[in-house]
Design a protein around this motif. Structure first.
Motif, short mmCIF file in Angstrom:
data_model
loop_
_atom_site.label_atom_id
_atom_site.label_comp_id
_atom_site.label_asym_id
_atom_site.label_seq_id
_atom_site.Cartn_x
_atom_site.Cartn_y
_atom_site.Cartn_z
N CYS A 29 -39.42 -48.42 -1.68
CA CYS A 29 -38.43 -47.73 -2.49
C CYS A 29 -38.68 -48.09 -3.94
N GLU A 30 -37.97 -47.44 -4.85
CA GLU A 30 -38.18 -47.66 -6.28
C GLU A 30 -37.75 -49.07 -6.65
N PRO A 31 -38.59 -49.85 -7.33
CA PRO A 31 -38.23 -51.20 -7.70
C PRO A 31 -37.26 -51.20 -8.87
N ASP A 32 -36.71 -52.37 -9.14
CA ASP A 32 -35.87 -52.50 -10.32
C ASP A 32 -36.66 -52.13 -11.55
N PRO A 33 -36.02 -51.49 -12.55
CA PRO A 33 -36.75 -51.04 -13.72
C PRO A 33 -37.46 -52.16 -14.46
N ASP A 34 -36.91 -53.36 -14.38
CA ASP A 34 -37.50 -54.43 -15.18
C ASP A 34 -38.45 -55.30 -14.37
N SER A 35 -38.81 -54.90 -13.16
CA SER A 35 -39.66 -55.76 -12.35
C SER A 35 -41.14 -55.54 -12.62
N LEU A 36 -41.58 -54.31 -12.55
CA LEU A 36 -42.98 -54.02 -12.79
C LEU A 36 -43.19 -53.17 -14.03
N GLY A 37 -42.17 -52.43 -14.43
CA GLY A 37 -42.23 -51.76 -15.72
C GLY A 37 -43.21 -50.62 -15.80
N GLU A 38 -43.97 -50.62 -16.87
CA GLU A 38 -44.78 -49.47 -17.27
C GLU A 38 -45.67 -48.91 -16.18
N GLN A 39 -46.32 -49.77 -15.42
CA GLN A 39 -47.33 -49.27 -14.50
C GLN A 39 -46.75 -48.41 -13.38
N LEU A 40 -45.46 -48.50 -13.10
CA LEU A 40 -44.87 -47.68 -12.05
C LEU A 40 -44.10 -46.49 -12.61
N PHE A 41 -44.19 -46.30 -13.93
CA PHE A 41 -43.43 -45.22 -14.55
C PHE A 41 -44.31 -44.41 -15.49
N LEU A 42 -45.55 -44.21 -15.09
CA LEU A 42 -46.48 -43.45 -15.91
C LEU A 42 -46.31 -41.96 -15.67
N ASN A 43 -46.91 -41.19 -16.60
CA ASN A 43 -46.97 -39.73 -16.47
C ASN A 43 -45.58 -39.08 -16.37
N GLY A 44 -44.65 -39.60 -17.17
CA GLY A 44 -43.35 -38.96 -17.26
C GLY A 44 -42.41 -39.27 -16.12
N ALA A 45 -42.74 -40.24 -15.28
CA ALA A 45 -41.90 -40.53 -14.11
C ALA A 45 -40.70 -41.41 -14.43
N ALA A 46 -40.68 -42.02 -15.62
CA ALA A 46 -39.62 -42.95 -15.96
C ALA A 46 -38.27 -42.23 -16.07
N GLN A 47 -37.24 -42.82 -15.51
CA GLN A 47 -35.89 -42.32 -15.60
C GLN A 47 -35.02 -43.42 -16.19
N TYR A 50 -47.28 -36.05 -32.89
CA TYR A 50 -47.16 -37.50 -32.96
C TYR A 50 -47.98 -38.19 -31.88
N TYR A 51 -48.14 -39.50 -32.06
CA TYR A 51 -48.83 -40.36 -31.11
C TYR A 51 -47.86 -41.45 -30.66
N ASP A 52 -47.88 -41.75 -29.37
CA ASP A 52 -47.12 -42.87 -28.81
C ASP A 52 -48.10 -43.96 -28.39
N PHE A 53 -47.89 -45.18 -28.90
CA PHE A 53 -48.74 -46.33 -28.58
C PHE A 53 -47.97 -47.26 -27.64
N THR A 54 -48.58 -47.59 -26.51
CA THR A 54 -47.90 -48.38 -25.48
C THR A 54 -47.79 -49.85 -25.87
N VAL A 55 -46.55 -50.34 -25.91
CA VAL A 55 -46.29 -51.77 -26.22
C VAL A 55 -45.26 -52.33 -25.24
N THR A 56 -45.18 -51.74 -24.06
CA THR A 56 -44.14 -52.12 -23.10
C THR A 56 -44.16 -53.62 -22.79
N GLN A 57 -45.33 -54.10 -22.38
CA GLN A 57 -45.41 -55.50 -21.99
C GLN A 57 -45.15 -56.43 -23.18
#
Length: 524
Positions: free
Chosen positions: A25-43, A440-447
């Motif tokens: 199932c979907e993990p907590d948002p703060d557990s794995l973060g960016e890598q499980l919410f790529l390609n517009g899947a983040a809610q 515009y450009y978005d630069f990933t700095v999640t971690q």
């Protein structure tokens, strides 16, 4: 560093797989973060936070020796925002055999220097230049054939429909070795009184193919399309042929101090910049010599060594408007340019960190995604120059494991180190909204942001905070097998010909297009 990247990627993949098997199932948002919410899947909730953006003046200088130049640059380009940028190229020349025997009474017929620019291989124009060509082979003798020329546009940045006059001169300064460090503004003397060769380059490169009339079998196909520059044959008669059996040609050490190298440049101050491969350059001397008992001279050729192992140096010249330094200092617009031009710096201010920490502690808000968003200046966008497709993102951080001057270090962001191998992960993404003219450009700095505000982040492996980031044009160089990055100092920036202007104006909080930190987070 390569080992670290591979190790962290492997560990992360196992973590993701394990989480799927355990929970399905979907993990907590703060557990794995960016890598499980790529390609517009983040809610989750998206919020913008202020950052401090500024120009970094590199004094129009960058390291451009052989170790830094997978490609060389030639040309010149002048435009109103960045001014004039001009690129020349210096290279050593070596003999393919030392103490060569050119035969009796050798006489140079011609010498050609071949430069092979990068070109658009999918944009070919084919012309049959001779339907009645005769090609002679050892097996079949004279064969009826067609001579076909394939023409391709070289990849350029600037005013593409211009001619450039490429010139070649002899270098009179010893270029040392290929391993020596050289900056792009280093000065090297050359003989300006004698031009060894020149060629008007129209922006296209060609290759020749010869096909048999009967059946269309290929009889001859040229190598990579290139620019063939005829050189002064008398220079090589005096400099090379006449030195047969002399110390100057006896070994590499003597020869590179005798013929110190070539300088390749363009005469014009405006046009375009183009890249070429230093290791694919060729210089061929065609000559004839007498053989005992024959009245006919034998035709042959001698190839010089132009590629790997030689010193290669990019020389870059800039002519900026008097106001350029002031524009950089104001930070109203952010300027980034390859080949030693300015970079963009980003600072995450304490006020933003405090706000994010408060959200994390009071609202249990876990970060799903964090991006630095940069909007292209609309006036620059209207120039229609190619938009950048390569960026590097580095961090400057405090390393608690060191002391003194080494305590502040630069390197890959932890996003790249820990997430770089995940499918769909990129350092940046470009977005175009033509409806409201927003680009515009978005630069990933999640971690990086997570580790600042979430001390118990499950991906955290060290306590190094990232508060400063640096953005440059170019990409990180990959290892020969393409599976890992060479290191954070190995980039294509020294020969990246692009540039761009972004909206800065960090002090104007009412400007919706100012540089911002865009954070998507969810709550438990």
């Amino acid at each position: 560093m390569t080992h670290t990247i591979k190790k962290t990627i492997t560990a992360l993949c196992l973590m993701i797989l394990g989480s799927i098997l355990l929970y399905n199932c979907e993990p907590d948002p703060d557990s794995l973060g960016e890598q499980l919410f790529l390609n517009g899947a983040a809610q989750g909730k998206e919020e913008a936070f202020p950052v401090i953006a500024y120009n970094i003046d590199n004094n129009d200088t960058i390291r451009t020796d052989a170790a830094k130049l997978a490609y060389g640059v030639l040309g010149a380009f002048d435009e109103s925002q960045f001014g004039m940028q001009k690129a020349s190229y210096l290279t050593q020349v070596k003999l393919s055999t030392y103490d060569p025997d050119f035969g009796t009474n050798a006489q140079v017929d011609s010498v050609v220097l071949v430069i092979k620019p990068r070109f658009a291989s999918d944009s070919v124009t084919t012309n049959t230049v001779d339907d009645n060509y005769t090609y002679t082979t050892a097996a079949d003798g004279a064969v009826n054939a067609k001579k076909v020329v394939n023409t391709y546009p070289a990849l350029k940045f600037g005013k593409a429909k211009r001619n450039l006059t490429i010139k070649v001169h002899e270098v009179t300064t010893f270029l040392k070795s290929a391993s020596d460090t050289v900056k792009s503004n280093a000065s090297f003397e050359f003989d300006n009184t004698r031009e060894l060769g020149s060629k008007v380059f129209n922006g296209n490169v060609s290759s020749v193919a010869i096909t048999k009339d009967d059946g269309g079998t290929a009889l001859f196909t040229a190598s990579t399309p290139g620019i063939r520059i005829p050189l002064d044959k008398q220079f090589f008669q005096d400099k090379i042929i006449a030195k047969k059996d002399q110390p100057e040609l006896s070994d590499a050490s003597n020869f590179i101090r005798y013929l110190k190298g070539l300088r390749i440049s363009v005469a014009e101050n405006d046009g375009y910049l183009f890249q070429f491969s230093p290791n694919d350059m060729e210089m061929i001397m065609y000559y004839k010599y007498e053989t005992t008992g024959s009245t006919t001279k034998t035709q042959t050729s001698y190839s010089f060594v132009m590629g790997s192992g030689n010193a290669h140096i990019g020389q870059y010249q800039y002519l900026r408007d008097n106001s350029f330094k002031s524009k950089l200092a104001s930070n109203m617009r952010l300027y980034t340019q390859g080949m030693g031009g300015p970079s963009i710096g980003i600072k995450i201010p304490e006020s933003t960190i405090i706000d994010l920490k408060n959200s994390y502690e009071n609202e249990k808000a876990g970060i799903i995604s964090a991006k630095i968003r940069l909007y292209i200046d609309p006036q620059w966008y209207k120039t229609n120059y190619p938009k950048p497709s390569e960026f590097t993102l580095l961090r400057k951080y405090v390393d608690p494991s060191t002391t003194g001057a080494t305590k502040v270090r630069a390197g890959f962001t932890n996003d790249l180190l820990k997430l770089g191998g995940i499918p769909g992960f990129t350092i940046f993404k470009a977005y175009d909204n033509e409806a409201n003219d927003k680009h515009y450009y978005d630069f990933t700095v999640t971690q990086s942001i997570k580790e600042m505000i979430e001390p118990n982040s499950k991906l955290e492996t060290d306590k190094t905070e990232t508060k400063y980031l640096k953005i440059d044009l170019g990409s990180f160089e990959k290892s020969p097998d393409g599976t890992s990055l060479v290191g954070y100092k190995s980039t294509t920036t020294p020969y990246n010909t692009t540039r761009a202007v972004f909206i800065g104006d960090a002090s104007n909080l009412d400007n919706p297009d100012r540089v911002q930190l865009i954070v998507t987070y969810g709550t438990k």
